[in-house]
Design a protein around this motif. Structure first.
Motif, PDB file in Angstrom:
ATOM      1  N   VAL A 368      42.571  42.021  45.900  1.00 32.95           N
ATOM      2  CA  VAL A 368      41.366  42.567  45.262  1.00 32.95           C
ATOM      3  C   VAL A 368      40.004  42.329  45.866  1.00 32.95           C
ATOM      4  O   VAL A 368      39.915  40.900  45.501  1.00 32.95           O
ATOM      5  N   GLY A 369      39.514  42.942  46.426  1.00 35.19           N
ATOM      6  CA  GLY A 369      37.988  42.421  46.778  1.00 35.19           C
ATOM      7  C   GLY A 369      37.194  41.995  45.782  1.00 35.19           C
ATOM      8  O   GLY A 369      36.660  43.192  44.934  1.00 35.19           O
ATOM      9  N   LEU A 370      36.458  41.234  45.629  1.00 32.29           N
ATOM     10  CA  LEU A 370      35.259  40.758  43.773  1.00 32.29           C
ATOM     11  C   LEU A 370      34.231  40.279  44.340  1.00 32.29           C
ATOM     12  O   LEU A 370      33.883  40.000  44.932  1.00 32.29           O
ATOM     13  N   ASP A 371      32.958  41.350  43.815  1.00 23.79           N
ATOM     14  CA  ASP A 371      31.847  41.505  44.832  1.00 23.79           C
ATOM     15  C   ASP A 371      30.918  40.951  42.958  1.00 23.79           C
ATOM     16  O   ASP A 371      30.698  42.444  42.135  1.00 23.79           O
ATOM     17  N   LEU A 372      30.286  39.920  43.203  1.00 22.80           N
ATOM     18  CA  LEU A 372      29.270  39.615  41.922  1.00 22.80           C
ATOM     19  C   LEU A 372      27.765  39.714  42.377  1.00 22.80           C
ATOM     20  O   LEU A 372      27.899  39.809  43.633  1.00 22.80           O
ATOM     21  N   ASP A 373      27.348  40.016  41.174  1.00 22.53           N
ATOM     22  CA  ASP A 373      26.263  39.737  41.310  1.00 22.53           C
ATOM     23  C   ASP A 373      25.668  38.659  41.161  1.00 22.53           C
ATOM     24  O   ASP A 373      25.552  37.453  41.186  1.00 22.53           O
ATOM     25  N   GLY A 374      24.066  38.321  41.124  1.00 18.67           N
ATOM     26  CA  GLY A 374      23.951  37.038  41.955  1.00 18.67           C
ATOM     27  C   GLY A 374      23.906  35.991  41.003  1.00 18.67           C
ATOM     28  O   GLY A 374      24.236  34.730  41.506  1.00 18.67           O
TER      29      GLY A 374
END
Lengths: 658, 345
Positions: A368-374
């Motif tokens: 699972v590719g996870l993108d987080l905010d700043g």
């Protein structure tokens, strides 16, 4: 209208009627709606705490429904029905009366948090029992277990214990001796810390270097039903943990090479290694180390001491919880009840709010590719840096993804991530376990969905909410039926009065209508349709329609006879014309019912459905019953022109006779 | 049964007057009294209290509920004091206010069971929108169907009858103050089906008789329409009665029951609507069609021709069933008219 034709029609319908009666005598009953049975029925609408609706709202709603379903399990409802209707969630809880509890259970938002794991508690160990139980016996079906609604639920800013997934539970062993004779010793965790090597390390079945005494491969699928664990006796623990690792997503600037990731390439040093045995956090531990790990809580060392290191400088949300926990009624479970692991976790450095996106992707294996905010990315960097050090020092090096106070997954940090550096940049890939690509894909999609659901905290807000007590429900049912009977009775009297013999035929047709309608409704009950009060009203209204068909027919016969035709030809001609008219009229009513069905909501749909079905049934009865009977009776002179003409209290027709 | 000879078409002014008055009364009632919309439309919380053991009045319930935090409270004692219905502004279940109000009501009434029904504020708009949608769709379908099967002008006449039925039914609700709930809307839409069917029955017969326009008994369009309606009159009344009987049973029981608001809401609309449906097919749709068609040039010509043959105006409308029947009889010993080649039924 050939005689044989008529007889065939008649016989076929009588056979069907007999079959229906047979079923009913055998005990088949329609399924009753909540307004007749009693219970709680509600429609919830999702309200987003912020932002607009994403395009995969339906999927997220389904996941939310799954969460709600597992919460509702603890309410003890026999057959809860939770389904999605467009973007609404329809909840039906038969037999439940406690509105406040239901609302509490359903209306609470499920929160997602990432929490570093600092220890594991095993069922049977002393530390385990000090915290509330993760499971309770299912009130609706004793012998099986559901999530305890009062399970440990440390707030995001506090450290504490959370429960592991129910699907990976194990039978606690009370005594040091492995007396659970059915259980192969290899797969038990030690109750004390004495013989860790006998314990199955929490490796999954995919890693060949582990002892193969773990369960057959089917059992590490998350969909395993906890009920069956009682029989299995052998469980796999934390299968996902061993194979799930987190690695840094490769930066997009790297040159394209034969990298696994389709759209990006990997900096060789950062390339994710396929998970395998080397990532198993427990495999390399010596006896003492494992004992250390498990015995931490027992030895009184504070497992939470390292928690502050997971937070960036200056951030300090950890609050010591002990002593503040509200008193919870202790749950007594029968010995041998399979219980999940408990994870000792820190406060949450990041939560679902920090997730921008989570998508399944395939490289060497699914992940699972996870993108987080700043802020999330920064916090994640700190956490993974510390976890990597922890891992290097022989600790667990895992963080738990906790949704609704249950650990959904607890990946470790991949070896390629150095201690002190962590995974920066706000992107990461979580590889998932599973012995086949398909399994992995399914797991990846599940995990991605969990993350996306957590990222989008929906609150389910009640749009409508209704409780009906069983006494009111049964009263409504009785009275609905009574109304039907009275209606039938009145119509019967009327028909006999005006049509005599034909009236009797009409009543017979009505009875058949009633029986078959009941049969249809019962059959639909099997398919999930519940009979509501509105549905009963629909049936009652259609009594008129059915009587009407006969009347059209008879009036036409009378007309034709009045014109001087013989009975037989009158019947034949009248039927054609009457059937056409009947068809036209019923089409109209059926179309109305159809439109209503699609535009109505909730129990009133039942009205449209029964009305529509009744019109269809009416056509069938007219063709297969009324026509043959009248035709046959006309044929053998039972029904004569005179009886038709004379069957009325009104003055005789003057036309033909004058 | 002898075909009656009631003059529907001739007395069109009377019917128009009656219908207009009913229409106006309904509209006035709607404007002045407003419809009593159920909580499904406007939102709110309602409690159904069963097994009341104390001797309370509606006022007692009101004050108890208001004291605990309810707003806009209206109560009603039903079932000879054994039950009560309390309705108020929306209180989301699980909130403190909701719990408190329920407790207060239970205490003061000594009830064995309190059932709660809550509808949030936005729900009503959604189902209102759906109801309107249903209505529009239905009218379009009706118009299309009749135009296709019969004639465009008949479709228009039928729709006028439908609108007439719906408005007056709603007017009845406004006058009597009955609650309008989604069930009522469903019933109204069902009535449209019935009314339409009734109209189709009449128009079907008219269409059949159009083949014999010009013959005795059907010399003008109006006369033909009149005759057709009389031919189906008995049958219409019969079918109305058989439909109304079970609905009447529903209505009667529905108003007696404590919790059966579903039945009552449905049944009243059905009862009134069905009765009106029959009335409007005969007294509105038919005469209107006749009047409208008479304006057509061909019909005018026909009228002229008939007047020359028969003489007075009046006889061109009033129903003469014997002559009509004589024209249709398959076996006769004389020709009614000289057109030997014309096919007889």
């Amino acid at each position: 209208m050939k005689r044989n034709n008529l007889i065939t029609s008649l016989v076929s319908i009588l056979v069907v009627v007999a079959a229906v009666i047979g079923f009913l005598v055998a005990g088949a009953r329609p399924q009753l709606g909540l307004d007749l049975q009693g219970g709680i029925s509600a429609i919830y609408t999702p309200v987003l705490d912020e932002g607009e609706a994403p395009d995969n709202l339906a999927e997220i709603l389904d996941e939310t429904i799954a969460i709600v379903r597992s919460r509702v399990d603890s309410l003890g409802v026999a057959e809860p029905d939770i389904s999605r209707q467009g973007t609404d969630v329809l909840v039906q809880l038969p037999g439940l009366q406690d509105a406040d509890r239901a609302q509490e259970v359903i209306g609470t938002t499920a929160k997602l948090a990432f929490r570093p794991v600092v220890g594991l508690l095993v069922p049977g160990s002393p530390g385990y029992d000090e915290t509330p139980s993760c499971i309770i016996e299912d009130p609706a079906s004793p012998g099986s277990y559901v999530l305890n609604p009062d399970r440990p639920a440390p707030p995001e800013t506090q450290q504490g214990v959370v429960c592991g997934p129910l699907t990976v539970a194990q039978t606690p062993v009370e005594t040091p001796t492995d007396t659970e004779s059915d259980t192969p010793t290899d797969t038990e965790f030690p109750t004390d810390t004495t013989s860790p090597t006998d314990a199955a390390s929490p490796a999954d079945t995919a890693s060949p270097t582990e002892t193969s005494s773990t369960t057959p491969s089917g059992s590490d699928s998350p969909s395993e039903d906890v009920q069956s664990l009682g029989d299995a006796d052998v469980v796999v623990v934390a299968a996902q943990d061993a194979t799930e690792t987190v690695t840094e997503a490769p930066s997009p600037t790297d040159s394209a090479t034969a990298s696994e990731r389709p759209s990006e390439t990997a900096n060789p040093t950062d390339a994710p290694t396929p998970s395998g045995t080397e990532t198993d956090p427990f495999a390399d531990l010596s006896e003492e180390e494992l004992a250390d790990l498990l015995g931490q809580s027992q030895q009184g060392g504070d497992p939470y001491a390292e928690c502050p290191s997971y937070f960036a400088e200056g951030a300090d949300p950890t609050v010591t919880p002990e002593g503040d926990a509200p008193a919870v009624t202790p749950v007594t479970l029968p010995a041998g009840a399979p219980q999940p692991l408990k994870y000792q976790v820190c406060a949450a450095p990041l939560t679902g709010d920090n997730i921008d996106d989570a998508r399944p992707n395939l490289s060497n294996q699914w992940g699972v590719g996870l993108d987080l905010d700043g802020p999330g990315g920064d916090a994640f960097g700190v956490v993974t840096a510390q976890l990597a050090c922890d891992r290097d020092a022989g600790g667990l090096g895992q963080f738990a993804i906790v949704l609704d106070d249950v650990v959904e997954s607890a990946p470790g940090v991949n070896d390629s991530v150095p201690c002190g550096e962590g995974i920066t940049g706000g992107s990461a890939t979580i590889t998932v376990g599973g012995s086949s690509l398909d399994e992995q894909e399914a797991e990846a999609q599940d995990l991605a969905l969990v993350l996306r659901t957590g990222a989008l905290p929906l609150t389910l807000v009640p749009s409508t909410f209704q409780t009906v007590s069983p006494s009111l429900g049964s009263q409504s049912l009785q009275n609905g039926l009574l109304a039907g009977l009275i209606g039938l009775f009145l119509v019967a009297i009327y028909l006999i009065y005006f049509y005599r013999l034909l009236g009797l035929i009409s009543i017979a047709a009505l009875s058949i209508f009633g029986i078959m309608m009941y049969g249809i409704v019962t059959l639909l009950g099997e398919l999930g349709f519940a009979l509501t009060l509105a549905g009963i009203a629909g049936i009652i209204v259609s009594i008129g329609i059915t009587a009407d068909s006969s009347i059209i027919f008879f009036e036409r016969i009378r007309d034709e006879v009045g014109l001087g035709k013989t009975m037989r030809s009158a019947v034949s001609k009248s039927f054609d014309s009457a059937f056409r008219t009947n068809l036209a009229g019923n089409t109209v009513t059926a179309s109305a019912a159809l439109i209503l069905y699609f535009l109505a909501v909730g129990p009133v749909r039942g009205f449209a459905l029964t009305l529509g079905l009744a019109t269809l049934l009416d056509i069938v009865i007219l063709y297969f019953f009324t026509r043959p009977v009248v035709g046959l009776l006309a044929g053998n002179k039972t029904l004569t022109a005179k009886s038709v003409r004379g069957a009325t209290a009104a003055p005789l027709r003057s036309g033909g006779a004058s | 049964m002898r075909t009656p000879s009631f003059d529907f078409v001739g007395r069109i002014r009377t019917w128009v007057a009656i219908s207009l008055i009913a229409f106006l009364i309904s509209l006035t009632a709607l404007g002045v009294r407003q419809l009593n919309l159920s909580i499904d439309f406007v939102g709110g919380t309602s409690y159904t209290i069963e097994g009341v053991t104390t001797d309370i009045t509606a006022g007692d319930l009101n004050s108890a509920a208001e004291g605990a935090g309810g707003v806009d409270v209206r109560s009603q004692i039903v079932d000879d004091g054994a039950g009560a219905l309390v309705r108020m502004g929306a209180l989301e279940p699980g909130t403190d206010a909701a719990v408190a109000v329920e407790q207060a009501l239970t205490d003061i009434s000594g009830a064995s069971q309190v059932d709660v029904s809550f509808v949030g504020p936005t729900w009503g708009d959604r189902i209102s929108a759906k109801a309107l949608q249903a209505l529009v769709v239905f009218l379009i379908v009706v118009a299309a169907y009749i135009s296709f099967r019969l004639q465009y002008k008949m479709a228009m006449a039928a729709i006028v009858a439908l609108v007439h039925d719906v408005v007056i039914t709603i007017g009845v609700y406004a006058i009597l103050g009955f609650t309008v709930s989604p069930n009522t809307v469903i019933a109204l839409l069902t009535i449209l089906g019935y009314s339409l069917y009734d109209s189709v029955v009449v128009f079907d017969r008219i269409e059949e008789n159009t083949a014999f326009l010009g013959e005795p008994g059907r010399r003008t369009y109006s006369q033909m329409v009149n005759l057709s309606m009389n031919e189906v009159l008995w049958r219409s009344l019969n079918t109305s009665l058989t439909s109304l009987l079970p609905v009447g049973a529903l209505l009667f029981l529905g108003s007696q029951l404590l919790g059966a608001t579903t039945l009552r809401d449905l049944a009243l609309a059905l009862f009134v609507g069905m009765a009106l449906g029959t009335y409007s097919s005969l007294f509105v749709a038919g005469p209107m069609l006749a009047w409208w068609k008479e304006q057509e040039p061909e019909m005018q010509t026909l009228r002229e021709k008939a007047r020359r043959e028969v003489g007075e105006d009046d006889d061109l409308i009033s129903v003469d069933p014997e002559a009509a029947v004589a024209a249709r009889k398959p076996i006769t010993t004389e020709y009614v008219r000289g057109d030997g080649k014309k096919k007889r039924r």
